[in-house]
Design an enzyme around this catalytic site. Structure first.
Site, PDB file in Angstrom:
ATOM      1  CE  LYS A 280     -45.356   4.052 129.219  1.00  0.00           C
ATOM      2  NZ  LYS A 280     -46.437   3.388 129.967  1.00  0.00           N
ATOM      3  CD  GLU A 364     -54.032  -7.223 137.903  1.00  0.00           C
ATOM      4  OE1 GLU A 364     -53.352  -7.159 138.977  1.00  0.00           O
ATOM      5  OE2 GLU A 364     -53.601  -6.792 137.008  1.00  0.00           O
ATOM      6  NE  ARG A 392     -49.608 -11.112 140.619  1.00  0.00           N
ATOM      7  CZ  ARG A 392     -49.050  -9.822 140.169  1.00  0.00           C
ATOM      8  NH1 ARG A 392     -49.507  -8.686 140.501  1.00  0.00           N
ATOM      9  NH2 ARG A 392     -47.835 -10.150 139.867  1.00  0.00           N
TER      10      ARG A 392
HETATM   11  C1  LIG Z   1     -50.596  -8.084 137.162  1.00  0.00           C
HETATM   12  C2  LIG Z   1     -50.265  -7.004 135.829  1.00  0.00           C
HETATM   13  N1  LIG Z   1     -51.499  -6.555 135.517  1.00  0.00           N
HETATM   14  C3  LIG Z   1     -51.260  -5.771 134.462  1.00  0.00           C
HETATM   15  C4  LIG Z   1     -50.202  -5.697 133.932  1.00  0.00           C
HETATM   16  C5  LIG Z   1     -50.083  -5.031 132.261  1.00  0.00           C
HETATM   17  N2  LIG Z   1     -49.275  -3.829 132.194  1.00  0.00           N
HETATM   18  C6  LIG Z   1     -47.849  -3.725 131.588  1.00  0.00           C
HETATM   19  S1  LIG Z   1     -47.132  -2.658 131.991  1.00  0.00           S
HETATM   20  C7  LIG Z   1     -48.251  -1.768 132.752  1.00  0.00           C
HETATM   21  C8  LIG Z   1     -48.051  -0.522 133.152  1.00  0.00           C
HETATM   22  C9  LIG Z   1     -46.827  -0.297 134.070  1.00  0.00           C
HETATM   23  O1  LIG Z   1     -46.474   0.925 134.490  1.00  0.00           O
HETATM   24  P1  LIG Z   1     -45.084   1.401 134.974  1.00  0.00           P
HETATM   25  O2  LIG Z   1     -44.836   0.510 136.217  1.00  0.00           O
HETATM   26  O3  LIG Z   1     -45.249   2.665 135.479  1.00  0.00           O
HETATM   27  O4  LIG Z   1     -44.398   1.290 133.888  1.00  0.00           O
HETATM   28  P2  LIG Z   1     -44.236   2.427 132.567  1.00  0.00           P
HETATM   29  O5  LIG Z   1     -44.868   1.339 131.376  1.00  0.00           O
HETATM   30  O6  LIG Z   1     -44.796   3.590 132.946  1.00  0.00           O
HETATM   31  O7  LIG Z   1     -42.493   2.478 132.464  1.00  0.00           O
HETATM   32  C10 LIG Z   1     -49.327  -2.703 132.817  1.00  0.00           C
HETATM   33  C11 LIG Z   1     -50.896  -2.193 133.805  1.00  0.00           C
HETATM   34  C12 LIG Z   1     -49.073  -6.486 134.162  1.00  0.00           C
HETATM   35  N3  LIG Z   1     -48.236  -6.642 133.248  1.00  0.00           N
HETATM   36  N4  LIG Z   1     -49.320  -7.141 135.136  1.00  0.00           N
END
Ligand SMILES: Cc1ncc(C[n+]2csc(CCOP(=O)(O)OP(=O)(O)O)c2C)c(N)n1
Length: 620
Positions: A280, A364, A392
């Site tokens: 990342k 959630e 959700r």
């Molecule tokens: C239902 C939901 N909860 C929380 C989020 C907030 N959120 C956006 S990106 C993320 C982390 C995602 O991690 P990953 O899938 O590993 O992607 P990365 O950013 O590490 O590439 C979160 C928690 C969301 N978009 N949707």
């Protein structure tokens, strides 16, 4: 410049490997240059540059269906698919979206924004393809964070036993927004540490080249391949056990290795998962070192990595600090987040009380029922989730918390307009959907002090409570009067018009009433405070007195405060003039609060003028 050769979909296929590597560097520079001026999800995007290049070199985004989970990492995809220039407008009012949007391009296969939906959507597309006898590939690209979401697991479970030809690309960077958590993360760690990356040469090539093409494939052969890969690369695989062919891990910054594996996977039948390891923030030191800080950013200085603009206090921070203070005195208080420790302001609490803090991953639904379980055993759980992500967990709110009247304090962060994240993230619906659940008390603070008082009151109520507050800072720091459950606050008495407002809209009401004074119009200002139970009596008395009412709320027009006031008027057969200011019954795009307030006629000027018109009508 390789970037100048990239103007439309599939131009990437014209470049050779060396040129693609150069392009990756140029895209990183372009991303940094652009996103440092607009803000956006920079770290995640820097991590998937090579992955996107390799993927779209092998597959055809027009014909094949590529679904980006969450979708916050789609910037290179947008660049490769005709939106290089438009990237400069990303997340800005009237600019392109920060997430995939079908309406923006045929290469955006599915709208995303909320996590963990990609594999389910891919399953549906693959099933449709097969039923309609069509021929294309369906690919879900999902992060290790998003994989912690229940839907992703449900979809893997379904696809694994269905035999559908779906390719899942697991983009594993060990990070959600913060460090990823949970058992699945531990499983991935075990796979990662094997470090026997599949390579497009030598041993890796030997292993993968044993995978025959679809035409030749027999069940026996598949079994043989599975066990070959299993033994050679990854023994005892979870994914294999549930019906996926697992390939990897592969270095997510090595275009050749990924292309090699993707093109082999293209020829395989059934469900396949390729485990890609990325970093990342790749290529930008400040983001590599602090990927959580650079997950979602505003403007920043590329050279120093410093954020531009001073960070003021916001509701989340006030919430987190107050909760920490309350927890010092009340040992039963615990805090829960679904992968949003920083966003919800809970870092301070987590540092003070690591044992009383739970980050359950992007889950959630689980988080809410987990809170119900904690409350059922006598603890005082505060759970903080963004408004749009509560969507959700609606059944968990109803079935597990409210139907059992459990004292869970549900904090709704990012309520109302959130700005640049746009349509999928606007907190438009929470007042409406919480309002119709029995047993719940809904409080909406109009400033920081009121939030703190509401948190104190919530603990004493010993029932389900919702406290909803917006993104950003307070708009009115006035002193507040004592709270009483179900009672609104009359900020100022008046005789010409009742202005009934909730939450951050109350500061607009206060400013408008000052303007009205100059026009000799005396407004009665009512800060609702409790959307439920609503103080009908006080509202009714005021409307009967002024015979003119204006309601202002920062949610959808259906089912919230406006609806409640309409019911009071109808139930009491009142003959009064009324104007309602709320967001329309539609999905609201990205833009700042001011820009969107203006567009949807929710701004101070519009409200002020409409009150002037209303009061004049009486005089005519
Ligand atoms: C239902 C939901 N909860 C929380 C989020 C907030 N959120 C956006 S990106 C993320 C982390 C995602 O991690 P990953 O899938 O590993 O992607 P990365 O950013 O590490 O590439 C979160 C928690 C969301 N978009 N949707």
């Amino acid at each position: 410049m390789q970037l100048s050769k990239i103007n439309k979909t599939n131009d990437i296929k014209k470049l050779n490997l060396k040129e693609k590597k150069e392009l990756a560097g140029e895209i990183r520079e372009y991303l940094l240059d652009t996103i440092s001026k607009t803000g956006g999800h920079i770290a995640s995007n820097l991590g998937v540059v090579e992955l996107t290049i390799a993927l779209e070199s092998v597959f055809d985004p027009k014909k094949d269906r590529i679904i980006w989970d969450v979708g916050h990492q789609c910037y290179t995809h947008k660049i490769l698919n005709g939106r290089k220039e438009e990237l400069k407008t990303i997340r800005q009012f009237k600019g392109i979206s920060g997430f995939p949007k079908v309406s923006e391009s045929e290469t955006d296969a599915f709208n995303t924004g909320h996590s963990s939906t990609s594999i389910s959507a891919a399953a549906g597309m693959a099933a449709a393809r097969d039923l309609l006898h069509k021929n294309y590939n369906v690919i879900a690209v999902i992060g290790d964070g998003a994989l912690t979401g229940g839907m992703a697991m449900e979809a893997l479970n379904h696809i694994g036993s269905s035999g559908l030809k779906v390719l899942v690309i697991l983009n594993d960077n060990e990070m959600s927004i913060s460090k990823n958590t949970g058992g699945i993360n531990e499983l991935l760690t075990k796979l990662r540490v094997k470090k026997k990356y599949i390579k497009s040469n030598k041993a890796g090539k030997r292993i993968v080249s044993r995978i025959p093409l679809i035409g030749n494939m027999t069940v026996k052969m598949i079994k043989k391949i599975k066990s070959t890969i299993k033994q050679a690369i990854l023994p005892g695989m979870y994914f294999e056990e549930i019906g996926f062919r697992y390939l990897g891990p592969v270095d997510g910054h090595n275009i050749a290795d990924m292309e090699y594996l993707f093109s082999k996977a293209k020829d395989l039948d059934g469900p396949t998962l390729i485990h890609v390891i990325t970093k990342k923030g790749k290529g930008y030191e400040p983001a590599e070192e602090n990927p959580d800080k650079f997950h979602g950013v505003g403007k920043f200085d590329v050279f120093t990595g410093e954020m531009i603009g001073k960070k003021k206090d916001d509701y989340s921070k006030i919430f987190g600090h107050k909760l920490t203070e309350m927890a010092k005195k009340n040992k039963k208080i615990v805090a829960i987040t679904a992968a949003m420790k920083d966003g919800t302001g809970l870092r301070e609490f987590a540092t003070y009380f690591p044992k009383r803090f739970y980050d359950v991953g992007i889950a959630e639904q689980h988080a809410l029922t987990f809170a119900a379980g904690l409350a059922s055993q006598g603890l005082v759980p505060f759970i903080s989730i963004y408004s749009s992500f509560y969507q959700r967990g609606y059944d968990q709110v109803i079935h597990d918390i409210c139907a059992q009247n459990l004292p869970v304090i549900m904090c709704v962060d990012r309520a109302g307009i959130v700005g640049a994240d746009g349509e999928t993230h606007q907190g438009m619906f929470d007042m409406s959907f919480f309002k119709l659940v029995p047993n719940v008390t809904i409080m909406v603070p109009s400033n920081f002090k009121e939030l703190e008082s509401m948190m104190e009151l919530a603990v004493t109520l010993k029932k389900p409570v919702v406290i909803r507050y917006p993104r950003g800072g307070e708009t009115s720091a006035r002193a507040i009067t004592a709270l009483e459950e179900g009672k609104c606050e009359i900020i100022e008495e008046g005789k010409d018009v009742s202005i009934i407002s909730i939450g951050r809209e109350t500061s607009k009401a206060i400013e408008i009433s000052e303007l009205l004074k100059q026009d000799n119009i005396s407004a009665e200002l009512i800060n609702v405070r409790f959307l439920k139970p609503l103080d009908d009596k006080t509202i009714l008395k005021s409307i009967k007195k002024t015979k003119k009412v204006v309601v202002i709320e920062d949610g959808t027009i259906i089912g919230g405060l406006c609806s409640s006031v309409k019911e009071i008027i109808a139930d009491n057969n009142l003959d009064v003039k009324a104007k309602y200011f709320a967001y329309p019954d539609q999905f609201i795009e990205h833009g700042s609060v001011d820009e969107l307030d203006k567009k949807y006629k929710q701004d101070m000027d519009t409200i002020y003028k409409s009150i002037i018109k209303m009061t004049k009508e009486k005089n005519d």
